[in-house]
Each structure stands twice: as C-alpha cells, then as structure tokens.
Scaffold this motif. Structure first.
Motif, PDB file in Angstrom:
ATOM      1  N   PRO A  76      37.512  44.113  40.784  1.00  0.00           N
ATOM      2  CA  PRO A  76      37.616  45.358  41.582  1.00  0.00           C
ATOM      3  C   PRO A  76      35.997  45.338  42.328  1.00  0.00           C
ATOM      4  CG  PRO A  76      38.438  46.845  39.995  1.00  0.00           C
ATOM      5  CD  PRO A  76      38.299  44.845  39.702  1.00  0.00           C
ATOM      6  N   ALA A  77      35.009  45.082  40.808  1.00  0.00           N
ATOM      7  CA  ALA A  77      33.901  45.728  41.644  1.00  0.00           C
ATOM      8  C   ALA A  77      33.138  44.880  42.057  1.00  0.00           C
ATOM      9  CB  ALA A  77      32.879  46.060  40.241  1.00  0.00           C
ATOM     10  N   ALA A  78      33.749  42.744  42.108  1.00  0.00           N
ATOM     11  CA  ALA A  78      33.761  41.757  42.477  1.00  0.00           C
ATOM     12  C   ALA A  78      33.172  41.291  44.123  1.00  0.00           C
ATOM     13  CB  ALA A  78      34.397  40.296  41.816  1.00  0.00           C
ATOM     14  N   ARG A  79      31.684  41.575  43.784  1.00  0.00           N
ATOM     15  CA  ARG A  79      31.462  41.381  45.636  1.00  0.00           C
ATOM     16  C   ARG A  79      31.278  39.193  46.244  1.00  0.00           C
ATOM     17  NH1 ARG A  79      33.730  45.213  45.609  1.00  0.00           N
ATOM     18  NH2 ARG A  79      33.752  47.072  46.337  1.00  0.00           N
ATOM     19  N   SER A  80      31.394  39.025  47.664  1.00  0.00           N
ATOM     20  CA  SER A  80      31.421  38.306  47.310  1.00  0.00           C
ATOM     21  C   SER A  80      29.958  37.815  47.938  1.00  0.00           C
ATOM     22  CB  SER A  80      32.297  37.632  48.826  1.00  0.00           C
ATOM     23  OG  SER A  80      31.772  36.002  48.969  1.00  0.00           O
TER      24      SER A  80
END
Length: 443
Positions: free
Chosen positions: A10-14
C-alpha cells in the motif's frame, strides 16, 4: 489461495501521477488487463492511471526475462487468451515486472519513462475491445433477494425456485452479442403481452439493466473432469463488470426453458479484467448461510472457499437521461450494493458448472446474476427499483421511470477496498439505449 506480495504494497506509488489519485480506478496495485486497437492494430495492455502499457510494444523492447518475458510474448499477439491459458505463475511474473517498471522506485522505471510515448499511450485515445475472445457465456442467478422479488412479481406461491438454496442456478447466454462497454444498446423487437393481455410484436416496451460481476476463465478443464471448489479460483483469470441488458416484456412472456430473446440482443462488459491476484487483499469469508438452509453438498463445500470466497466489493449503477445531460446535471446513483448479496461464491459456480463433467475453456465468461440486496438502495435493476412498475423511480429533475427510455444511459462501477490497502476499481461499464430500428433493417 493467492498470497499477498510486493505488488500489493500500500505504500508503493507510481511515476504515472494519475495512478496515485485517491479515487483512481487503476493504481499501481491494480494493473488490470485489456485489449484495444492502436493505429488499427489489435493490441493488449495493462491500465495504469489514465494510460495503458502496450504489451506488444513492451515485448519488442526485449527488456523482460524468464516467465515475465514468456507471458508478455503470449499477450503480444493481440488477444489475452494465450496468456490466460498459461499456468498462473506466468501472469503473476508479468504483473511483478510491470509493477517494478511503473513504480516510482522501480529498477526499470527510468528506462520505461524515457520511452513513455511509445509504451504508454493515453487511455482516452484508445478504442477498447472485448478483453478476450469469449467462446461461451453462462449467466447465474445467485442473489436470493433478486430471485425472491421476481418470484413475487410473477405471483408465484413460492417465489424461490426449489433448487435455489441447493445449487447455483444458471442459463446458457449468447456469447456472440457480448459487447465491450460504451456505445448504443439498440432496443430490440419481440413478442410480449400488452396491458390488455394481447400478444404483440414490436419494439420492446420494458427495457432494463442488471448489475452483475463476471468471472473470466483462465485454464479450463477436460471433458468429464470436474473442478474442485477449492481449486476453482486457480481456473479464473479475473473479473469484469457486466450489464445483462434485459427486455423484460419479451423475457417474461417467452421464458419457459429460460431467458432467450429478451436477453440475447446485447450484453455489455467492462473493458478491463481485474485479476484474481490483484483482488487478493480484499478476500473475505462469504456470508454465512441462514439457519434452516439446506447443508452444502460436498462438491460445493471447501474449507478455503468458506474462508476467502467473498470479496469486500461495493458496486453501483448510475442513470443519466437526455434531459439530465442537456441540463449539465450528473448521472444519478440509483443502486448501491455489495457482493455479499450473492448467495453463492464464484468458486461454487465453477464447481457446480463442471460437476457433471462439463468442460470450461479459456475465455469462457461466468456472470454472477443481478447483485440485489435486501435494502431498497441495493435493488440492482429497474424492475426491482420500481416494484415491477408499481412505484415509478422519481429523479431529482422530476422525471420518472418504470423502464429505460431511449437516450437513457446506465453506468456501472465497482470498487474493492479493505483497511490499510489501496482500493482498486474496475472502470466503467456503460451503455445508452437507442431507438429500435424499423423492422427488417440492419443497424
């Protein structure tokens, strides 16, 4: 069961900024598969924010390795069926590689960004196609509330069919008239009874939508070889929204063996397949069966399915009329429901479908049936929303509806969510009712 992994972080961003919006349907944690035309060429791709990663263009780069490279090659031919037919590890490896490429901190992110114009065209410019080649289409009837209401409307002494709580009821739909979301849904001609009871032939007067979820079969089974309920989800590639458009006036007059011309004129499917793996964080136990319900037959009972056969999935339908659009008013939410309103799980549908040895094939589509709940707001078709026409639906601008009129547009949406996880959407499944053609003329 599909385990959680890095692609669910859930912490990953694009680095594709539109994928990071709180209400984005296609964040980095989703990565659904679809099919489209690009410069007249049939392609497949993966949605990220408001862009599409072109798998044919990606395959040509030669950047992928191992199972991910094999999976991308399988999808590069313009249809998802070859990828779907492979063992699940291949699509999973491709998903992991795409996650890395599209992640702001991914090892291949810089390389992909440098070639974004070729690899990541904008979604708005796409002409979407059905996400895969669909050979067979089975539509189930798995909402107790939808089934019971329609039984009452028909005046049945027992509104639930005797078999409803013992097995997932279904009929064989028409795959040839499945269409991707968007465009016109032409009002069909057919036979029906008018208010005086006379049989007429003409444009169907009672058009309706039905809000459903559909599962897409990945690997099939050999003829005579059933699929165990706890193995069933390994045979499903993912899920789409489905609008089972219905000409209720035709359907209710003709239905003896099951739905026929009242259903076969058009069925809309959302263009993106949200994969089984993407939905892993949102798995839950299905609703408990009520006391007094018959016990599950052994082929419909699985320990894993009882633990994780449900989904935290909300669904809605919106109605837009010609007058609302002319006034610049938004579409009106007319249905809000939840997948908990299904009496049977998709794994049970697969297990029952194959229990007699019937062979499913890659690309087969399984519809859930109308996902209606007990609450008034959870009624998932216009027939239920109006109590079979007795209580017209009143819109904010004063318009009323007992059936869909020409120019009315229905938009279906769904969203999976769970505490601590990034919620994901399915995109829109839309269609607008168009007037019936003069009899005998083609569109």
């Amino acid at each position: 069961m599909t385990a959680l992994n890095l692609t669910h972080d859930p912490a990953a961003r694009s680095w594709v900024e539109t994928a990071n919006a709180p209400d984005a349907d296609f964040p980095l944690q989703n990565l659904p598969f679809g099919a489209f035309l690009r410069d007249g060429d049939a392609r497949t791709g993966v949605a990220i924010g408001d862009r599409v990663l072109d798998l044919k263009a990606l395959h040509a780069t030669g950047w992928l390795e191992g199972d991910a490279a094999l999976a991308c090659a399988a999808a590069a031919g313009g249809t998802l069926n070859p990828l779907m037919a492979m063992a699940p590890r291949y699509a999973s490896a491709l998903r992991a590689a795409l996650f890395d490429m599209l992640s702001a901190s991914g090892t291949l992110a810089t390389r992909v960004r440098e070639h974004a114009e070729a690899l990541l065209p904008g979604m708005e410019a796409m002409t979407m196609r059905l996400p895969c080649e669909i050979g067979d289409y089975t539509d189930f009837l798995t909402s107790l509330h939808h089934t019971e209401r329609h039984g009452r409307y028909k005046g049945l002494a027992d509104p639930l069919p005797p078999a409803f709580k013992s097995l997932p009821i279904a009929y064989h739909g028409r795959a040839s008239s499945l269409r991707v979301s968007g465009g016109e849904v032409r009002r069909p001609w057919g036979q029906y009874r008018d208010p005086d009871g006379a049989v007429r032939f003409g444009p169907a007067p009672a058009m309706d939508f039905e809000l459903e979820l559909a599962a897409v079969v990945a690997r099939g089974n050999a003829l005579t070889q059933p699929i165990a309920v706890d193995d069933a989800r390994a045979h499903l590639f993912g899920y789409c929204l489905l609008n089972d458009w219905s000409a209720k006036s035709i359907q209710w007059f003709e239905q003896v063996l099951g739905p026929f011309l009242g259903k076969s004129f058009h069925t809309s499917l959302s263009p993106w397949i949200v994969t089984e793996e993407a939905l892993a964080p949102f798995r839950k136990a299905p609703p408990a069966r009520a006391g007094g319900d018959p016990p599950l037959m052994p082929h419909l009972h699985g320990a894993r399915d009882q633990e994780t056969g449900g989904l935290h999935l909300t669904l809605e339908a919106r109605l837009s009329t010609g007058h609302l659009r002319a006034d610049g008013a938004p579409a009106i939410v007319i249905t809000q429901t939840h997948l908990d309103n299904l009496y049977w799980t998709f794994a049970q549908m697969v297990a029952h479908h194959t229990s007699n040895g019937c062979n499913l094939r890659t690309g087969d589509l399984l519809g859930s049936g109308t996902i209606s709940g007990a609450a008034d707001a959870a009624r998932a078709c216009l027939t239920e929303l109006t109590n079979a026409g007795k209580d017209p639906l009143v819109l904010p601008n004063g318009e009323t509806r007992t059936a869909l009129e020409d120019g009315d547009e229905i938009v279906l949406r769904a969203r999976a969510s769970a505490p601590g996880m990034v919620s994901i959407g399915f995109g829109a499944c839309r269609g607008r009712i168009a007037p019936a053609l003069p009899w005998g003329l083609a569109a």
